[in-house]
Design a protein around this motif. Structure first.
Motif, PDB file in Angstrom:
ATOM      1  N   ALA A  26     -10.313  14.877   0.536  1.00 63.78           N
ATOM      2  CA  ALA A  26     -10.415  13.416   0.696  1.00 63.78           C
ATOM      3  C   ALA A  26     -11.233  13.089   1.930  1.00 63.78           C
ATOM      4  O   ALA A  26     -11.168  13.806   2.913  1.00 63.78           O
ATOM      5  CB  ALA A  26      -9.022  12.793   0.782  1.00 63.78           C
ATOM      6  N   PRO A  27     -12.036  12.041   1.913  1.00 62.49           N
ATOM      7  CA  PRO A  27     -12.178  11.019   0.882  1.00 62.49           C
ATOM      8  C   PRO A  27     -13.050  11.484  -0.282  1.00 62.49           C
ATOM      9  O   PRO A  27     -14.131  12.017  -0.077  1.00 62.49           O
ATOM     10  CB  PRO A  27     -12.827   9.861   1.626  1.00 62.49           C
ATOM     11  N   LYS A  28     -12.532  11.280  -1.479  1.00 58.96           N
ATOM     12  CA  LYS A  28     -13.224  11.657  -2.722  1.00 58.96           C
ATOM     13  C   LYS A  28     -12.951  10.599  -3.785  1.00 58.96           C
ATOM     14  O   LYS A  28     -11.861  10.047  -3.850  1.00 58.96           O
ATOM     15  CB  LYS A  28     -12.688  12.997  -3.252  1.00 58.96           C
ATOM     16  N   PRO A  29     -13.927  10.346  -4.656  1.00 61.60           N
ATOM     17  CA  PRO A  29     -13.671   9.420  -5.762  1.00 61.60           C
ATOM     18  C   PRO A  29     -12.719  10.054  -6.777  1.00 61.60           C
ATOM     19  O   PRO A  29     -12.869  11.224  -7.117  1.00 61.60           O
ATOM     20  CB  PRO A  29     -15.044   9.172  -6.370  1.00 61.60           C
ATOM     21  N   ILE A  30     -11.751   9.274  -7.231  1.00 59.41           N
ATOM     22  CA  ILE A  30     -10.811   9.745  -8.247  1.00 59.41           C
ATOM     23  C   ILE A  30     -11.343   9.389  -9.635  1.00 59.41           C
ATOM     24  O   ILE A  30     -11.389  10.216 -10.514  1.00 59.41           O
ATOM     25  CB  ILE A  30      -9.419   9.103  -8.049  1.00 59.41           C
ATOM     26  N   LYS A  31     -11.706   8.130  -9.809  1.00 61.26           N
ATOM     27  CA  LYS A  31     -12.300   7.669 -11.073  1.00 61.26           C
ATOM     28  C   LYS A  31     -13.421   6.709 -10.738  1.00 61.26           C
ATOM     29  O   LYS A  31     -13.279   5.856  -9.878  1.00 61.26           O
ATOM     30  CB  LYS A  31     -11.262   6.968 -11.947  1.00 61.26           C
ATOM     31  N   GLU A  32     -14.525   6.846 -11.466  1.00 58.82           N
ATOM     32  CA  GLU A  32     -15.697   6.017 -11.216  1.00 58.82           C
ATOM     33  C   GLU A  32     -16.020   5.173 -12.440  1.00 58.82           C
ATOM     34  O   GLU A  32     -15.719   5.562 -13.568  1.00 58.82           O
ATOM     35  CB  GLU A  32     -16.902   6.898 -10.880  1.00 58.82           C
ATOM     36  N   ASN A  33     -16.634   4.025 -12.177  1.00 62.11           N
ATOM     37  CA  ASN A  33     -17.112   3.133 -13.230  1.00 62.11           C
ATOM     38  C   ASN A  33     -16.008   2.752 -14.223  1.00 62.11           C
ATOM     39  O   ASN A  33     -16.154   2.941 -15.431  1.00 62.11           O
ATOM     40  CB  ASN A  33     -18.308   3.746 -13.961  1.00 62.11           C
ATOM     41  N   ILE A  34     -14.909   2.248 -13.681  1.00 58.09           N
ATOM     42  CA  ILE A  34     -13.795   1.809 -14.520  1.00 58.09           C
ATOM     43  C   ILE A  34     -13.575   0.311 -14.320  1.00 58.09           C
ATOM     44  O   ILE A  34     -14.064  -0.270 -13.364  1.00 58.09           O
ATOM     45  CB  ILE A  34     -12.506   2.597 -14.216  1.00 58.09           C
ATOM     46  N   LYS A  35     -12.822  -0.289 -15.200  1.00 64.08           N
ATOM     47  CA  LYS A  35     -12.524  -1.716 -15.111  1.00 64.08           C
ATOM     48  C   LYS A  35     -11.610  -1.985 -13.911  1.00 64.08           C
ATOM     49  O   LYS A  35     -10.772  -1.151 -13.569  1.00 64.08           O
ATOM     50  CB  LYS A  35     -11.846  -2.187 -16.393  1.00 64.08           C
ATOM     51  N   PRO A  36     -11.778  -3.129 -13.259  1.00 67.29           N
ATOM     52  CA  PRO A  36     -10.952  -3.459 -12.095  1.00 67.29           C
ATOM     53  C   PRO A  36      -9.447  -3.436 -12.384  1.00 67.29           C
ATOM     54  O   PRO A  36      -8.655  -3.063 -11.523  1.00 67.29           O
ATOM     55  CB  PRO A  36     -11.412  -4.865 -11.711  1.00 67.29           C
ATOM     56  N   GLU A  37      -9.055  -3.801 -13.611  1.00 73.50           N
ATOM     57  CA  GLU A  37      -7.629  -3.784 -13.964  1.00 73.50           C
ATOM     58  C   GLU A  37      -7.082  -2.359 -13.932  1.00 73.50           C
ATOM     59  O   GLU A  37      -5.997  -2.101 -13.423  1.00 73.50           O
ATOM     60  CB  GLU A  37      -7.411  -4.391 -15.357  1.00 73.50           C
ATOM     61  N   GLU A  38      -7.834  -1.422 -14.504  1.00 65.35           N
ATOM     62  CA  GLU A  38      -7.416  -0.015 -14.507  1.00 65.35           C
ATOM     63  C   GLU A  38      -7.399   0.521 -13.087  1.00 65.35           C
ATOM     64  O   GLU A  38      -6.503   1.273 -12.707  1.00 65.35           O
ATOM     65  CB  GLU A  38      -8.364   0.817 -15.383  1.00 65.35           C
ATOM     66  N   ALA A  39      -8.372   0.118 -12.284  1.00 63.78           N
ATOM     67  CA  ALA A  39      -8.434   0.558 -10.887  1.00 63.78           C
ATOM     68  C   ALA A  39      -7.207   0.084 -10.114  1.00 63.78           C
ATOM     69  O   ALA A  39      -6.660   0.824  -9.292  1.00 63.78           O
ATOM     70  CB  ALA A  39      -9.708   0.045 -10.229  1.00 63.78           C
ATOM     71  N   ALA A  40      -6.758  -1.135 -10.383  1.00 65.53           N
ATOM     72  CA  ALA A  40      -5.579  -1.671  -9.700  1.00 65.53           C
ATOM     73  C   ALA A  40      -4.339  -0.854 -10.049  1.00 65.53           C
ATOM     74  O   ALA A  40      -3.508  -0.557  -9.173  1.00 65.53           O
ATOM     75  CB  ALA A  40      -5.380  -3.129 -10.068  1.00 65.53           C
TER      76      ALA A  40
END
Length: 123
Positions: free
Chosen positions: A93-107
């Motif tokens: 870390a710091p590392k991206p977990i998931k990229e290019n996803i919808k803000p709802e899923e990110a929340a």
């Protein structure tokens, strides 16, 4: 070599871990001399996107916090990575977990990781 369809390619991507997909993208960059991230930068006109906010975001693990084992379990659940890959991701870390996803899923992902004790950033 037989030509594969888009559906077959996408189906095979669904079975890969994020680490395997990253290696595939790196191999494509090397083989074809292309950078798929450059295409994403071109995106839609900024005037329309600025009014609505981001349509795709990236969830980044900033720090694992005190309960690293719980964070690794959540990362495995979210990404489908194996134990070793998830541990490496959390340790790096710091590392991206998931990229290019919808803000709802990110929340939702942010909420799960923070409940496990991690520090998370959504961009």
């Amino acid at each position: 070599m037989a030509k594969i369809t888009k559906a077959e390619f996408i189906s095979s991507l669904k079975e890969m871990t994020i680490l395997e997909i990253k290696e595939l993208v790196d191999a494509m960059k090397e083989e074809f001399g292309i950078d798929p991230t450059a295409v994403a930068v071109a995106g839609p006109a900024q005037g329309a996107a600025a009014d609505q906010g981001p349509t795709e975001v990236t969830v980044t693990l900033v720090a694992a916090g005190g309960n690293k084992i719980s964070v690794i379990k959540v990362v495995r659940e979210i990404t489908g990575l194996g134990l070793k890959e998830a541990k490496e991701l959390v340790d790096g870390a710091p590392k991206p977990i998931k990229e290019n996803i919808k803000p709802e899923e990110a929340a939702e992902i942010k909420e799960k990781l923070e409940a496990a004790g991690a520090t998370v950033e959504v961009k």
